[in-house]
Scaffold this motif. Structure first.
Motif, mmCIF file in Angstrom:
data_model
loop_
_atom_site.group_PDB
_atom_site.id
_atom_site.type_symbol
_atom_site.label_atom_id
_atom_site.label_comp_id
_atom_site.label_asym_id
_atom_site.label_seq_id
_atom_site.Cartn_x
_atom_site.Cartn_y
_atom_site.Cartn_z
ATOM 1 N N THR A 69 0.816 -1.213 0.000
ATOM 2 C CA THR A 69 0.000 0.000 0.000
ATOM 3 C C THR A 69 0.855 1.271 0.000
ATOM 4 O O THR A 69 0.356 2.352 -0.285
ATOM 5 C CB THR A 69 -0.916 0.046 1.236
ATOM 6 O OG1 THR A 69 -0.099 -0.064 2.407
ATOM 7 C CG2 THR A 69 -1.928 -1.072 1.219
ATOM 8 N N MET A 70 2.145 1.147 0.325
ATOM 9 C CA MET A 70 3.006 2.320 0.391
ATOM 10 C C MET A 70 3.536 2.647 -1.006
ATOM 11 O O MET A 70 4.031 1.778 -1.712
ATOM 12 C CB MET A 70 4.191 2.061 1.331
ATOM 13 C CG MET A 70 3.801 1.866 2.785
ATOM 14 S SD MET A 70 3.398 3.375 3.657
ATOM 15 C CE MET A 70 5.006 3.922 4.203
ATOM 16 N N TYR A 84 10.129 7.488 -0.125
ATOM 17 C CA TYR A 84 9.935 6.497 0.935
ATOM 18 C C TYR A 84 11.272 5.929 1.383
ATOM 19 O O TYR A 84 12.126 5.591 0.571
ATOM 20 C CB TYR A 84 9.052 5.359 0.413
ATOM 21 C CG TYR A 84 8.884 4.235 1.406
ATOM 22 C CD1 TYR A 84 7.873 4.273 2.353
ATOM 23 C CD2 TYR A 84 9.742 3.145 1.407
ATOM 24 C CE1 TYR A 84 7.724 3.256 3.276
ATOM 25 C CE2 TYR A 84 9.597 2.124 2.328
ATOM 26 C CZ TYR A 84 8.588 2.190 3.263
ATOM 27 O OH TYR A 84 8.441 1.182 4.172
ATOM 28 N N HIS A 105 9.045 5.947 6.500
ATOM 29 C CA HIS A 105 8.492 7.303 6.357
ATOM 30 C C HIS A 105 8.826 7.857 4.973
ATOM 31 O O HIS A 105 9.612 7.271 4.234
ATOM 32 C CB HIS A 105 9.060 8.233 7.430
ATOM 33 C CG HIS A 105 10.551 8.401 7.369
ATOM 34 N ND1 HIS A 105 11.410 7.484 7.936
ATOM 35 C CD2 HIS A 105 11.327 9.352 6.808
ATOM 36 C CE1 HIS A 105 12.663 7.880 7.722
ATOM 37 N NE2 HIS A 105 12.639 9.000 7.035
ATOM 38 N N TYR A 106 8.231 8.986 4.656
ATOM 39 C CA TYR A 106 8.583 9.726 3.434
ATOM 40 C C TYR A 106 9.423 10.921 3.848
ATOM 41 O O TYR A 106 9.107 11.612 4.811
ATOM 42 C CB TYR A 106 7.324 10.198 2.713
ATOM 43 C CG TYR A 106 6.476 9.067 2.165
ATOM 44 C CD1 TYR A 106 6.797 8.469 0.946
ATOM 45 C CD2 TYR A 106 5.380 8.601 2.870
ATOM 46 C CE1 TYR A 106 6.021 7.431 0.445
ATOM 47 C CE2 TYR A 106 4.603 7.553 2.375
ATOM 48 C CZ TYR A 106 4.941 6.983 1.158
ATOM 49 O OH TYR A 106 4.171 5.956 0.666
ATOM 50 N N TYR A 116 4.652 10.474 7.825
ATOM 51 C CA TYR A 116 4.413 9.064 8.121
ATOM 52 C C TYR A 116 3.109 8.627 7.505
ATOM 53 O O TYR A 116 2.158 9.400 7.399
ATOM 54 C CB TYR A 116 4.318 8.835 9.630
ATOM 55 C CG TYR A 116 5.604 9.052 10.360
ATOM 56 C CD1 TYR A 116 6.606 8.089 10.316
ATOM 57 C CD2 TYR A 116 5.825 10.209 11.094
ATOM 58 C CE1 TYR A 116 7.801 8.280 10.993
ATOM 59 C CE2 TYR A 116 7.008 10.411 11.773
ATOM 60 C CZ TYR A 116 7.994 9.446 11.720
ATOM 61 O OH TYR A 116 9.164 9.638 12.380
ATOM 62 N N ASP A 117 3.061 7.360 7.128
ATOM 63 C CA ASP A 117 1.800 6.744 6.777
ATOM 64 C C ASP A 117 0.971 6.662 8.049
ATOM 65 O O ASP A 117 1.512 6.471 9.137
ATOM 66 C CB ASP A 117 2.074 5.338 6.223
ATOM 67 C CG ASP A 117 0.838 4.731 5.594
ATOM 68 O OD1 ASP A 117 0.588 5.016 4.422
ATOM 69 O OD2 ASP A 117 0.134 3.980 6.287
ATOM 70 N N THR A 120 1.564 3.903 10.469
ATOM 71 C CA THR A 120 2.846 3.833 11.163
ATOM 72 C C THR A 120 2.691 4.213 12.636
ATOM 73 O O THR A 120 3.369 3.667 13.500
ATOM 74 C CB THR A 120 3.894 4.728 10.459
ATOM 75 O OG1 THR A 120 3.943 4.353 9.082
ATOM 76 C CG2 THR A 120 5.277 4.547 11.060
#
Ligand code: ZN
Length: 206
Positions: A69-70, A84, A105-106, A116-117, A120
């Protein structure tokens, strides 16, 4: 209602205990080591490096947390791109700096912003770290029982203390401080959730 012991076993389905944070540090099969020592009436610290070998297994390569999903990157509000990565991120909780290691994280190289997603969910881990007065914590260890050190003790001592704590794990109560007498020392720490923080080592005076 499960007993603490069952919870403990759930955390180590393969009987292998992972110790943070040094990469390449071997895992120790704590239960087997403990049984071996008990059967011979000796302490883990009495074992030579050679005797310890059967209880060590190499730490596996760091897992990649890049879930399906990321995305590889997202747009940053500065106009550049956030990429990412799984790396260390510096956080401040009130005035305290806490390093979060191996967290997905991005990151924008241009404006240095971190995103962060939502999954996370770093807040609970940061809260724990803050409560335990930790300067750093490893994201990868959030769901397993982890022993961390505040004091700057040498590796050999840390190794022994980890063994001692694992031997006494059933008497350590969540949320409460504990003290374990070990040789000429008293090890003082606190357990919160999955994290056991060793906060102080006091030399006993005889
Ligand atoms: Zn940016």
């Amino acid at each position: 209602m499960k007993s603490d012991d069952e919870d403990f076993e759930d955390d180590f389905p393969d009987g292998v205990y992972a110790i943070p944070p040094s990469p390449g540090e071997p895992k120790i099969k704590v239960r087997k080591l403990s049984d071996y020592c008990k059967a011979r009436g000796i302490k883990p610290s009495d074992l030579s490096e050679e005797e310890l070998k059967p209880f060590l297994s190499e730490r596996s390569e760091d897992k990649c947390y890049h879930s399906s999903t990321m995305r590889d990157s997202i747009d940053c509000r500065c106009g550049k791109t956030k990429v990412y990565q799984v790396d260390t991120v510096e956080h401040y909780v009130l005035e305290k700096k806490i390093l979060l290691h191996h967290v997905p994280h991005y990151y924008c190289r241009s404006c240095k912003e971190v995103t962060y997603d939502i999954d996370t969910d770093i807040i609970p881990l940061l809260k724990l770290a803050y409560s335990l007065q930790l300067k750093e914590i490893d994201w990868q260890d959030r769901n397993k029982l982890t022993i961390v050190f505040n004091a700057d003790d040498n590796d050999e001592l840390r190794h022994d203390i980890k063994c001692i704590i694992n031997e006494n794990i059933d008497s350590i109560i969540d949320g409460e401080s504990f003290a374990i007498i070990y040789g000429s020392r008293v090890v003082v720490g606190q357990k919160m959730g999955n994290i056991i923080a060793v906060q102080k080592m006091i030399e006993k005076v005889f």
